[in-house]
Write a protein that holds these residues in place. Structure first.
Motif, short mmCIF file in Angstrom:
data_model
loop_
_atom_site.label_atom_id
_atom_site.label_comp_id
_atom_site.label_asym_id
_atom_site.label_seq_id
_atom_site.Cartn_x
_atom_site.Cartn_y
_atom_site.Cartn_z
N LEU A 86 0.71 -1.04 -0.02
CA LEU A 86 -0.08 -0.11 0.25
C LEU A 86 0.93 1.25 -0.03
O LEU A 86 0.54 2.26 -0.58
N ALA A 87 1.98 1.33 0.76
CA ALA A 87 2.95 2.24 0.75
C ALA A 87 3.63 2.63 -0.66
O ALA A 87 3.67 3.78 -0.81
N ARG A 88 3.68 1.61 -1.25
CA ARG A 88 4.43 1.86 -2.83
C ARG A 88 3.35 2.46 -3.83
O ARG A 88 3.40 3.13 -4.53
N TYR A 89 2.06 1.83 -3.46
CA TYR A 89 0.84 2.50 -4.30
C TYR A 89 0.74 3.75 -4.16
O TYR A 89 0.48 4.72 -4.96
N VAL A 158 -5.53 -3.17 7.61
CA VAL A 158 -4.83 -1.87 7.63
C VAL A 158 -5.72 -0.54 7.10
O VAL A 158 -5.36 0.59 7.20
N GLY A 159 -7.17 -0.75 7.26
CA GLY A 159 -8.06 0.40 7.22
C GLY A 159 -8.46 0.92 6.27
O GLY A 159 -8.83 2.32 6.15
N ARG A 172 -5.88 12.76 0.64
CA ARG A 172 -4.92 13.08 1.87
C ARG A 172 -3.51 12.87 1.36
O ARG A 172 -3.22 11.83 0.43
N LEU A 173 -2.69 13.72 1.72
CA LEU A 173 -1.16 13.39 1.64
C LEU A 173 -1.20 12.31 2.62
O LEU A 173 -1.52 12.32 3.79
N VAL A 174 -0.27 11.31 2.22
CA VAL A 174 -0.35 9.78 3.25
C VAL A 174 1.38 10.08 3.44
O VAL A 174 2.26 10.12 2.63
N LEU A 175 1.60 9.78 4.88
CA LEU A 175 2.88 9.61 5.45
C LEU A 175 3.00 8.43 5.95
O LEU A 175 2.47 8.00 7.08
N PRO A 176 4.02 7.48 5.50
CA PRO A 176 3.98 6.12 6.13
C PRO A 176 4.90 6.26 7.55
O PRO A 176 5.65 7.16 7.51
N ILE A 177 4.21 5.45 8.43
CA ILE A 177 4.76 5.37 9.76
C ILE A 177 5.56 4.06 9.68
O ILE A 177 5.29 3.16 9.44
N ARG A 178 7.05 4.02 9.96
CA ARG A 178 7.87 3.04 9.89
C ARG A 178 8.37 2.64 11.23
O ARG A 178 8.56 3.44 12.11
N ASP A 179 8.80 1.36 11.43
CA ASP A 179 9.63 0.98 12.53
C ASP A 179 11.01 1.25 12.37
O ASP A 179 11.46 1.80 11.33
N GLN A 183 10.52 -0.59 8.09
CA GLN A 183 9.19 -1.39 7.35
C GLN A 183 8.00 -0.33 7.93
O GLN A 183 7.90 -0.01 9.06
N THR A 184 7.27 -0.24 7.01
CA THR A 184 5.83 0.45 6.96
C THR A 184 4.98 -0.42 8.00
O THR A 184 4.65 -1.57 7.54
N VAL A 185 4.48 0.41 9.20
CA VAL A 185 3.65 -0.53 9.97
C VAL A 185 2.22 0.30 10.19
O VAL A 185 1.24 -0.15 10.89
N GLY A 186 2.17 1.42 9.45
CA GLY A 186 0.81 1.95 9.48
C GLY A 186 1.20 3.28 8.62
O GLY A 186 1.97 3.91 8.13
N PHE A 187 -0.02 4.44 8.55
CA PHE A 187 -0.06 5.86 7.98
C PHE A 187 -0.59 6.70 8.82
O PHE A 187 -1.40 6.45 9.47
N GLY A 188 -0.05 7.95 8.57
CA GLY A 188 -0.51 9.15 9.06
C GLY A 188 -0.94 9.67 7.78
O GLY A 188 -0.62 9.61 6.68
#
Length: 396
Positions: A86-89, A158-159, A172-179, A183-188
């Motif tokens: 999803l982050a790549r998309y 993933v919502g 919306r502008l999407v900001l990946p939240i990474r560990d 690795q992407t674990v969610g989004f803001g």
């Protein structure tokens, strides 16, 4: 052979043996296996290192029955696959979609370079739907049909099914939240100016729902990018917002992380400090009334026990008369290049830095804001300085 990540050197002395699964540095003597390397690189314990290695599929089960304790990690691995796809998309949508023009312009106006956009994996969630589902969910279901190892429950987790035809992050502008491993674990996400979905009560920021890999109170935005620079500077700076991190990183100040729209937690502060040898942290929250109140609360209630228990070195600073770091960068960049900005930032932080105990004592004594001071009612606090001398900054 490579340069050792654990000490400064110019000639490679670090040897990694994938066949044996071990490493050794002939310079500093660091050695061990994959678990030891992960623990040292990520400043984590054995359990956390094991979990991370398993999530990367570096540990295999050799076709044996997977113990129940590991089943949770395999489910998390599936969830991470979905989030990564999803982050790549979203990133592709930001760079290629005509609809994302407003998002690209917003980033330009905020001073975020294409390099920083790519580094942080920023993206855009389309508003369109395909059939009866959002474009994002359609994309994930296409992956499933191509035999990618993901399930509908993982897609749901993933919502992206908040509404029948609309992604929860639509327009919306999407900001990946990474560990810390990247690795992407969610989004803001941030609502863009004048969106077509605008409604009076639409929140400016929306995050991913809580999942087995995403809990806001245990994550820091930008930590994957900031970790090596925290080690280099032996100091972590914690700010409030996504764009505080993005703008500072963009101009070369990279030992900076941010909370995810929540009051800083014990875990977040201690986790940022892990990457500093001296366990040093500077709290650089917003200089408005809300930011001051949050800083006061941390110093009065959370830090006394945390500092003692975890052995942290915590200081408090500010960038007044600017509201936050993003405001500072945007204003100073009009008059100075990034090298000058970095120097001025360091000088300002140092000039305004005080031990957390001093801030706490002022709060307890009720003397934090003296009568007539610019910050007395929090009103003048949010004023912006739009004309800055090229060689100086007002330090309060």
């Amino acid at each position: 052979w490579s340069l050792c990540p654990f000490h400064d050197e110019k000639t490679p002395s670090f040897k990694l043996s994938p066949e044996k699964g071990v490493f050794y540095c002939f310079g500093c003597g660091a050695k061990g296996n994959a678990f030891h390397l992960t623990q040292k690189m990520r400043s984590c314990n054995f359990e956390e290192a094991s979990s991370w290695l398993l999530s990367l599929s570096l540990l295999t089960t050799n076709n044996k029955t997977v113990p129940m304790v590991e089943q949770k990690e395999i489910n998390e691995h599936e969830l991470r696959l979905v989030l990564s796809a999803l982050a790549r998309y979203y990133a592709k949508s930001l760079s290629e979609s005509v609809e994302a023009g407003a998002a690209r312009m917003y980033l330009y106006d905020r001073g975020i370079s294409p390099e920083t956009t790519i580094k942080f994996g920023l993206g855009y969630a389309p508003s369109r739907s395909i059939g009866q589902i959002s474009a994002s969910r359609y994309f994930l279901q296409e992956l499933q049909q191509k035999n990618v190892s993901i399930s509908i429950p993982a897609i749901d987790a993933v919502g992206v099914k908040s509404f029948p035809k609309r992604d929860r992050f639509a327009e919306r502008l999407v900001l990946p939240i990474r560990d810390p491993a990247g690795q992407t674990v969610g989004f803001g996400s941030r609502l863009l100016p004048q969106p077509t979905i605008y409604k009076k009560n639409v929140p400016k920021y929306v995050n991913s729902p809580v999942s087995s890999v995403f809990a806001k109170s245990r994550l820091l935005f930008g930590l994957d990018q900031a970790a090596p620079f925290i080690r280099q500077h032996d100091e972590a700076i914690i700010v409030e917002g996504y764009f505080d991190v993005l703008t500072l990183h963009d101009c070369g100040i990279r030992n900076v992380v941010a909370a995810l729209g929540v009051t800083l937690t014990r875990f977040q502060i201690e986790h940022a400090a892990r990457y500093s040898e001296s366990r040093a942290v500077i709290l650089l929250l917003d200089s408005d009334s809300a930011g001051n109140a949050a800083t006061d609360k941390l110093c009065a209630s959370l830090l006394p026990n945390l500092v003692q228990d975890a052995g942290l070195d915590v200081s408090v600073s500010h960038l007044k008369p600017f509201k936050d770091a993003a405001d500072f960068v945007q204003s100073i960049r009009k008059h100075q290049d990034d090298a000058g900005l970095r120097s001025l930032f360091a000088q300002t932080i140092l000039a305004n830095k005080i031990p957390w105990e001093q801030r706490r004592d002022k709060v307890l004594l009720g003397d934090l804001f003296k009568p007539g001071a610019p910050n007395e009612n929090g009103d003048q606090d949010v004023q912006r300085q739009r004309e800055v001398d090229n060689n100086s900054i007002v330090v309060i």
